[in-house]
Scaffold this motif. Structure first.
Motif, mmCIF file in Angstrom:
data_model
loop_
_atom_site.group_PDB
_atom_site.id
_atom_site.type_symbol
_atom_site.label_atom_id
_atom_site.label_comp_id
_atom_site.label_asym_id
_atom_site.label_seq_id
_atom_site.Cartn_x
_atom_site.Cartn_y
_atom_site.Cartn_z
ATOM 1 N N SER A 60 14.162 1.183 5.940
ATOM 2 C CA SER A 60 12.843 1.186 5.300
ATOM 3 C C SER A 60 11.721 1.276 6.328
ATOM 4 O O SER A 60 10.734 1.980 6.112
ATOM 5 N N PHE A 64 9.105 4.363 6.458
ATOM 6 C CA PHE A 64 7.663 4.125 6.379
ATOM 7 C C PHE A 64 6.935 4.822 7.524
ATOM 8 O O PHE A 64 5.941 5.531 7.319
ATOM 9 N N LYS A 68 4.325 8.057 7.454
ATOM 10 C CA LYS A 68 2.971 7.869 7.984
ATOM 11 C C LYS A 68 2.630 9.007 8.943
ATOM 12 O O LYS A 68 1.553 9.612 8.856
#
Length: 166
Positions: A60, A64, A68
């Protein structure tokens, strides 16, 4: 115009309060912030080149950070394809997981989200195995000790022997 004014920073609201044409407001904002692409793009490209799956503790966290960086690159006009996402993940596996790397690559994922879903499931299963291992270590189990205090043969009231029904 209402949408732009609602979501614009308070400091900018007062500066552009008198602009009535939405296209003119958009152009003014674009002129004001166009230079940010020149600042963001080199940093995003550097982050993309430095990003490695092995540097993150969880899938995760990696996912993420990847999205981004991808968002920043897309904002600057760079094109990031599914193949690029898959290849980035495959190529940055830890060397000790080379067998897993090969298995995932042979599976033939076409969508990045399918690969990440599979990695998340594998991570959860691995955590479960580790928890089970920590609760009871593998190996030969010690034989339970047999003594009178823990035996269920100790009778109630009569001294020793089995009671009826036991």
């Amino acid at each position: 115009l209402i949408f732009l004014r609602r979501h614009i920073d308070d400091g900018l609201k007062y500066e552009y309060l008198t602009v009535e044409n939405p296209f003119e407001l958009w152009q003014n904002l674009n002129d004001r912030f166009e230079h940010l692409k020149a600042v963001v793009l080199p940093n995003a490209l550097n982050d993309w080149s430095q990003l490695r799956f092995q540097d993150f503790k969880t899938v995760s966290e990696y996912n993420f950070m990847l999205f981004k960086i991808v968002s920043q690159l897309k904002m600057c006009g760079e094109v990031i394809t599914e193949d690029m996402l898959l290849e980035k993940t495959y190529r940055t596996f830890h060397a000790s997981n080379m067998l897993l790397h090969q298995q995932y690559r042979l599976h033939g994922f076409k969508k990045y989200r399918k690969l990440i879903g599979s990695l998340l499931i594998a991570e959860q299963n691995n955590e479960l195995l580790l928890q089970n291992h920590e609760s009871r270590l593998t190996g030969p189990a010690p034989l339970p000790e047999v003594n009178a205090t823990s035996s269920y043969f100790v009778g109630r009231g009569r001294g020793c022997g089995r009671e009826r029904g036991r």
